[in-house]
Design a protein around this motif. Structure first.
Motif, PDB file in Angstrom:
ATOM      1  N   ARG A 140     -62.375  14.770 -45.022  1.00 60.64           N
ATOM      2  CA  ARG A 140     -61.319  14.725 -46.033  1.00 60.64           C
ATOM      3  C   ARG A 140     -59.914  14.723 -45.426  1.00 60.64           C
ATOM      4  O   ARG A 140     -59.058  13.953 -45.886  1.00 60.64           O
ATOM      5  CB  ARG A 140     -61.466  15.894 -47.017  1.00 60.64           C
ATOM      6  N   PRO A 141     -59.607  15.555 -44.441  1.00 58.58           N
ATOM      7  CA  PRO A 141     -58.257  15.481 -43.848  1.00 58.58           C
ATOM      8  C   PRO A 141     -57.980  14.130 -43.209  1.00 58.58           C
ATOM      9  O   PRO A 141     -56.878  13.583 -43.360  1.00 58.58           O
ATOM     10  CB  PRO A 141     -58.275  16.611 -42.803  1.00 58.58           C
ATOM     11  N   ALA A 142     -58.962  13.574 -42.497  1.00 58.80           N
ATOM     12  CA  ALA A 142     -58.775  12.256 -41.876  1.00 58.80           C
ATOM     13  C   ALA A 142     -58.523  11.191 -42.923  1.00 58.80           C
ATOM     14  O   ALA A 142     -57.674  10.307 -42.745  1.00 58.80           O
ATOM     15  CB  ALA A 142     -59.996  11.907 -41.027  1.00 58.80           C
ATOM     16  N   ALA A 143     -59.258  11.251 -44.028  1.00 58.03           N
ATOM     17  CA  ALA A 143     -59.073  10.278 -45.103  1.00 58.03           C
ATOM     18  C   ALA A 143     -57.663  10.364 -45.674  1.00 58.03           C
ATOM     19  O   ALA A 143     -57.018   9.341 -45.943  1.00 58.03           O
ATOM     20  CB  ALA A 143     -60.108  10.506 -46.202  1.00 58.03           C
ATOM     21  N   ALA A 148     -63.284  18.136 -57.894  1.00 56.82           N
ATOM     22  CA  ALA A 148     -62.684  16.794 -57.849  1.00 56.82           C
ATOM     23  C   ALA A 148     -61.396  16.751 -57.039  1.00 56.82           C
ATOM     24  O   ALA A 148     -60.967  15.661 -56.632  1.00 56.82           O
ATOM     25  CB  ALA A 148     -62.420  16.304 -59.271  1.00 56.82           C
ATOM     26  N   LEU A 149     -60.768  17.898 -56.795  1.00 56.36           N
ATOM     27  CA  LEU A 149     -59.474  17.904 -56.111  1.00 56.36           C
ATOM     28  C   LEU A 149     -59.539  17.310 -54.716  1.00 56.36           C
ATOM     29  O   LEU A 149     -58.567  16.719 -54.232  1.00 56.36           O
ATOM     30  CB  LEU A 149     -58.925  19.334 -56.040  1.00 56.36           C
ATOM     31  N   GLU A 150     -60.689  17.443 -54.042  1.00 60.21           N
ATOM     32  CA  GLU A 150     -60.785  16.891 -52.691  1.00 60.21           C
ATOM     33  C   GLU A 150     -60.651  15.376 -52.693  1.00 60.21           C
ATOM     34  O   GLU A 150     -60.285  14.779 -51.679  1.00 60.21           O
ATOM     35  CB  GLU A 150     -62.105  17.291 -52.046  1.00 60.21           C
ATOM     36  N   VAL A 151     -60.947  14.741 -53.825  1.00 58.08           N
ATOM     37  CA  VAL A 151     -60.765  13.299 -53.963  1.00 58.08           C
ATOM     38  C   VAL A 151     -59.416  12.980 -54.598  1.00 58.08           C
ATOM     39  O   VAL A 151     -58.744  12.016 -54.217  1.00 58.08           O
ATOM     40  CB  VAL A 151     -61.904  12.689 -54.802  1.00 58.08           C
ATOM     41  N   VAL A 159     -54.385  19.267 -44.596  1.00 62.16           N
ATOM     42  CA  VAL A 159     -54.934  20.623 -44.448  1.00 62.16           C
ATOM     43  C   VAL A 159     -55.381  21.155 -45.803  1.00 62.16           C
ATOM     44  O   VAL A 159     -56.457  21.762 -45.934  1.00 62.16           O
ATOM     45  CB  VAL A 159     -53.889  21.561 -43.810  1.00 62.16           C
ATOM     46  N   LEU A 160     -54.567  20.926 -46.841  1.00 63.06           N
ATOM     47  CA  LEU A 160     -54.934  21.349 -48.195  1.00 63.06           C
ATOM     48  C   LEU A 160     -56.226  20.674 -48.632  1.00 63.06           C
ATOM     49  O   LEU A 160     -57.137  21.330 -49.171  1.00 63.06           O
ATOM     50  CB  LEU A 160     -53.808  20.995 -49.167  1.00 63.06           C
ATOM     51  N   SER A 161     -56.334  19.367 -48.397  1.00 63.84           N
ATOM     52  CA  SER A 161     -57.549  18.637 -48.766  1.00 63.84           C
ATOM     53  C   SER A 161     -58.754  19.178 -48.012  1.00 63.84           C
ATOM     54  O   SER A 161     -59.842  19.321 -48.580  1.00 63.84           O
ATOM     55  CB  SER A 161     -57.361  17.139 -48.465  1.00 63.84           C
TER      56      SER A 161
END
Length: 358
Positions: free
Chosen positions: A271-274, A60-63, A112-114
């Motif tokens: 994910r980084p773009a978001a 879930a962390l990516e969100v 970058v983390l995402s």
């Protein structure tokens, strides 16, 4: 200007950390409550349940990371605007475009983390949870059943009974398995069965030995009996295939040509773009008069924008999987819209970072 940039960074990162802790706490609490009512705790034990909750949290962390930074930017800059700190920055030449640029710079390491979470941590967590979920959900599971008891439910349309078992070797004795389908009934009786080890590449299966299959159709003429020496009871479903896709390495997805795999790859890479685009959109919600209390409306509008984005992101991925949208542009049309929204909401310029007056 370095002092100002450090100050803004602190004002954004502190609420980011706080919001992340709150979101993770809420997610963990919800996951624990959900697993306590499922078969996971009964089958695998409490320790394994908490491990599974940890894996779900990593997924879930990516969100959660983009959400937390989006909220942090809105909260941090609104607090500075309310206290007239933004006006003070403007008087010393630190204009709106400069603030936007600072938010962009701060968002880069978070993006970058995402991306790392999405490309590496998420597939690993899916692979680990895949095996644990499979073990808990397997219909013929030696860990779930106790000898001498019937197990079944209306939902599964199955009844299972075993006379004895060996937990060490995963061996079951005298297995009875009743299955009800729309076409008829099926009864499997086996002298013994073995649960084979599970891997991230394969859903669990049971090997039954020396038994018979009674197939009872609606019409008695269609009844039949099959004798077998070995029967592989394989129980893979669409959920298992979806799990395997999400657990696949990013490198393997890169070489795939299927729409499902391409959609999964594009989701990870987006994910980084978001993270960056949502943060830049969040800046525009802070441009209100300092003494006007518009906090409620600001957060409502921000929540609405994020809700629309979140639903469209899932829809964009589904469209690629189903072939409604070609793999190119794939899901990228959504992020083109976000970029256009950023450009349209820039203060008095069609360029992101003008070289002139800041």
């Amino acid at each position: 200007m370095r002092t100002i940039e450090r100050y803004i960074t602190r004002e954004l990162l502190l609420p980011f950390v706080v919001v992340m802790i709150i979101l993770i706490g809420l997610f963990v609490s919800f996951s624990v409550a959900r697993f306590l009512t499922s078969a996971v705790t009964e089958t695998l034990g409490t320790g394994a349940m908490f491990k599974l909750v940890g894996l779900k949290t990593i997924i879930a962390l990516e969100v959660l990371v983009p959400i937390a930074f989006y909220v942090a930017v809105i909260y941090g800059l609104n607090r500075m605007n309310r206290d007239q700190e933004i006006n003070v920055l403007r008087t010393v030449g630190y204009g709106d475009n400069r603030i936007l640029y600072t938010v962009f710079i701060i968002s880069l390491p978070i993006a970058v983390l995402s991306g790392m979470l999405s490309v590496y941590a998420r597939p690993w967590a899916y692979a680990e949870s895949y095996v644990m979920n499979a073990q808990a959900e397997a219909e013929l599971n030696t860990d779930r059943f106790q000898p001498g008891r019937f197990y079944g439910s209306e939902k599964s349309n199955r009844v299972v009974f075993i006379r004895g078992k060996d937990d060490l070797t995963k061996r079951m004795e005298d297995v009875f398995h009743y299955i009800r389908t729309t076409e008829g009934r099926e009864i499997i009786i086996s002298r013994e069965g073995y649960q084979r080890p599970m891997t991230a590449e394969q859903w669990p299966y049971i090997e039954l030995q020396e038994g018979r299959i009674y197939r009872l159709g609606v019409d008695a003429i269609k009844d039949s009996v099959i004798h077998f020496e070995k029967l592989i009871y394989f129980n893979e479903n669409d959920q298992a295939q979806n799990y395997r896709r999400k657990a696949a390495s990013t490198r393997s997805l890169w070489d795939s040509t299927g729409p499902h795999e391409i959609a999964e790859l594009q989701w990870r890479l987006s994910r980084p773009a978001a993270t960056i685009l949502l943060a830049l959109i969040a800046v525009s919600f802070t441009r209100t008069a300092p003494r006007k209390d518009k906090t409620d409306r600001t957060f409502f509008a921000a929540a609405l924008i994020f809700a629309v984005y979140y639903n469209l992101s899932g829809l964009a991925k589904t469209w690629v999987e189903q072939g409604v949208v070609a793999t190119m542009p794939g899901i990228w049309w959504l992020y083109a819209l976000l970029l256009l929204m950023v450009l349209l909401r820039l203060p008095g310029s069609g360029f992101l970072f003008p070289a002139g007056k800041q």
